[in-house]
Design a protein around this motif. Structure first.
Motif, PDB file in Angstrom:
ATOM      1  N   ARG A  74      49.717  58.878  23.927  1.00 21.32           N
ATOM      2  CA  ARG A  74      48.751  59.855  24.444  1.00 21.32           C
ATOM      3  C   ARG A  74      47.594  60.149  23.506  1.00 21.32           C
ATOM      4  O   ARG A  74      46.460  60.248  23.946  1.00 21.32           O
ATOM      5  N   THR A  75      47.874  60.279  22.215  1.00 21.61           N
ATOM      6  CA  THR A  75      46.773  60.619  21.299  1.00 21.61           C
ATOM      7  C   THR A  75      45.762  59.479  21.230  1.00 21.61           C
ATOM      8  O   THR A  75      44.556  59.724  21.175  1.00 21.61           O
ATOM      9  N   LYS A  76      46.239  58.260  21.255  1.00 30.28           N
ATOM     10  CA  LYS A  76      45.343  57.100  21.244  1.00 30.28           C
ATOM     11  C   LYS A  76      44.599  57.004  22.581  1.00 30.28           C
ATOM     12  O   LYS A  76      43.390  56.761  22.616  1.00 30.28           O
ATOM     13  N   HIS A  77      45.323  57.204  23.672  1.00 30.45           N
ATOM     14  CA  HIS A  77      44.756  57.127  25.018  1.00 30.45           C
ATOM     15  C   HIS A  77      43.600  58.102  25.193  1.00 30.45           C
ATOM     16  O   HIS A  77      42.515  57.725  25.633  1.00 30.45           O
TER      17      HIS A  77
ATOM     18  N   LYS B 207      41.735  59.618  22.994  1.00 32.56           N
ATOM     19  CA  LYS B 207      40.598  59.338  22.122  1.00 32.56           C
ATOM     20  C   LYS B 207      39.766  58.174  22.652  1.00 32.56           C
ATOM     21  O   LYS B 207      38.526  58.244  22.670  1.00 32.56           O
ATOM     22  N   ILE B 208      40.439  57.130  23.086  1.00 35.78           N
ATOM     23  CA  ILE B 208      39.740  55.965  23.621  1.00 35.78           C
ATOM     24  C   ILE B 208      39.006  56.336  24.913  1.00 35.78           C
ATOM     25  O   ILE B 208      37.823  56.000  25.087  1.00 35.78           O
ATOM     26  N   MET B 209      39.698  57.023  25.807  1.00 33.58           N
ATOM     27  CA  MET B 209      39.072  57.387  27.082  1.00 33.58           C
ATOM     28  C   MET B 209      37.926  58.380  26.874  1.00 33.58           C
ATOM     29  O   MET B 209      36.896  58.299  27.534  1.00 33.58           O
ATOM     30  N   GLY B 210      38.103  59.301  25.945  1.00 36.61           N
ATOM     31  CA  GLY B 210      37.030  60.240  25.624  1.00 36.61           C
ATOM     32  C   GLY B 210      35.800  59.523  25.110  1.00 36.61           C
ATOM     33  O   GLY B 210      34.662  59.845  25.476  1.00 36.61           O
ATOM     34  N   ALA B 211      36.018  58.526  24.256  1.00 33.82           N
ATOM     35  CA  ALA B 211      34.899  57.734  23.728  1.00 33.82           C
ATOM     36  C   ALA B 211      34.206  56.953  24.853  1.00 33.82           C
ATOM     37  O   ALA B 211      32.972  56.895  24.900  1.00 33.82           O
ATOM     38  N   ALA B 212      34.994  56.375  25.754  1.00 30.76           N
ATOM     39  CA  ALA B 212      34.414  55.612  26.864  1.00 30.76           C
ATOM     40  C   ALA B 212      33.592  56.518  27.782  1.00 30.76           C
ATOM     41  O   ALA B 212      32.487  56.152  28.203  1.00 30.76           O
TER      42      ALA B 212
ATOM     43  N   LEU C  31      36.532  49.020  27.331  1.00 28.95           N
ATOM     44  CA  LEU C  31      37.126  50.096  26.545  1.00 28.95           C
ATOM     45  C   LEU C  31      38.025  50.965  27.417  1.00 28.95           C
ATOM     46  O   LEU C  31      39.119  51.348  26.997  1.00 28.95           O
ATOM     47  N   MET C  32      37.589  51.243  28.638  1.00 29.63           N
ATOM     48  CA  MET C  32      38.417  52.024  29.568  1.00 29.63           C
ATOM     49  C   MET C  32      39.706  51.272  29.888  1.00 29.63           C
ATOM     50  O   MET C  32      40.792  51.872  29.927  1.00 29.63           O
ATOM     51  N   GLY C  33      39.590  49.978  30.130  1.00 29.27           N
ATOM     52  CA  GLY C  33      40.780  49.174  30.404  1.00 29.27           C
ATOM     53  C   GLY C  33      41.759  49.210  29.245  1.00 29.27           C
ATOM     54  O   GLY C  33      42.972  49.360  29.441  1.00 29.27           O
ATOM     55  N   TYR C  34      41.242  49.115  28.027  1.00 29.92           N
ATOM     56  CA  TYR C  34      42.103  49.207  26.846  1.00 29.92           C
ATOM     57  C   TYR C  34      42.723  50.596  26.756  1.00 29.92           C
ATOM     58  O   TYR C  34      43.915  50.734  26.469  1.00 29.92           O
ATOM     59  N   GLY C  35      41.930  51.620  27.011  1.00 31.38           N
ATOM     60  CA  GLY C  35      42.447  52.996  26.988  1.00 31.38           C
ATOM     61  C   GLY C  35      43.566  53.200  27.991  1.00 31.38           C
ATOM     62  O   GLY C  35      44.569  53.846  27.692  1.00 31.38           O
ATOM     63  N   ILE C  36      43.397  52.626  29.176  1.00 37.38           N
ATOM     64  CA  ILE C  36      44.438  52.722  30.203  1.00 37.38           C
ATOM     65  C   ILE C  36      45.711  52.038  29.714  1.00 37.38           C
ATOM     66  O   ILE C  36      46.817  52.553  29.906  1.00 37.38           O
TER      67      ILE C  36
END
Length: 128
Positions: free
Chosen positions: A28-31, A33-38, A17-22
């Motif tokens: 930015r808004t997607k990034h 949210k994904i990183m926050g979830a991870a 999930l972190m790799g996808y977030g990166i």
């Protein structure tokens, strides 16, 4: 399935999930949210491990712990500290402070590397 396997699977999924977030850093808004979830999931994983294994009690026996557990703890604790630094710098970037962008990006890669090393060392840290 043992709790160790469940924890390892979760840990791998968090890294994925972190790799996808990166990979979504330009959106930015997607990034964030994904990183926050991870990050939230990783902190919940730590709580799961604590509740099932009394990890903090074991970690506090620093003098008697095997070297690999000490190395694992270094990366794990550092990752959590780096998460809070990433949240702080990320919030500044989202607020429009692009002077933080280079530092945020560099610390992001360090944080991701430490998280990967936490995962890698966890295989040796849990063996008896």
């Amino acid at each position: 399935m043992s709790s160790a396997v469940i924890f390892q699977v979760q840990s791998f999924l968090i890294m994925a999930l972190m790799g996808y977030g990166i990979s979504q850093h330009k959106i930015r808004t997607k990034h964030y949210k994904i990183m926050g979830a991870a990050i939230a999931w990783d902190i919940l994983l730590i709580l799961q491990i604590e509740l099932t294994r009394s990890a903090i009690l074991k970690a506090s026996k620093i003098m008697t712990n095997p070297m690999m557990l000490k190395i694992h703890l270094f990366f794990a604790i550092s990752s959590v500290v780096l998460y809070f630094i990433m949240i702080h710098s990320g919030r500044k970037v989202l607020a429009g402070d692009n002077t933080m962008l280079t530092r945020h990006r560099l610390l992001g890669w360090v944080t991701f590397a430490f998280r990967i090393l936490t995962f890698a060392t966890s295989f040796w840290a849990v063996t008896k």
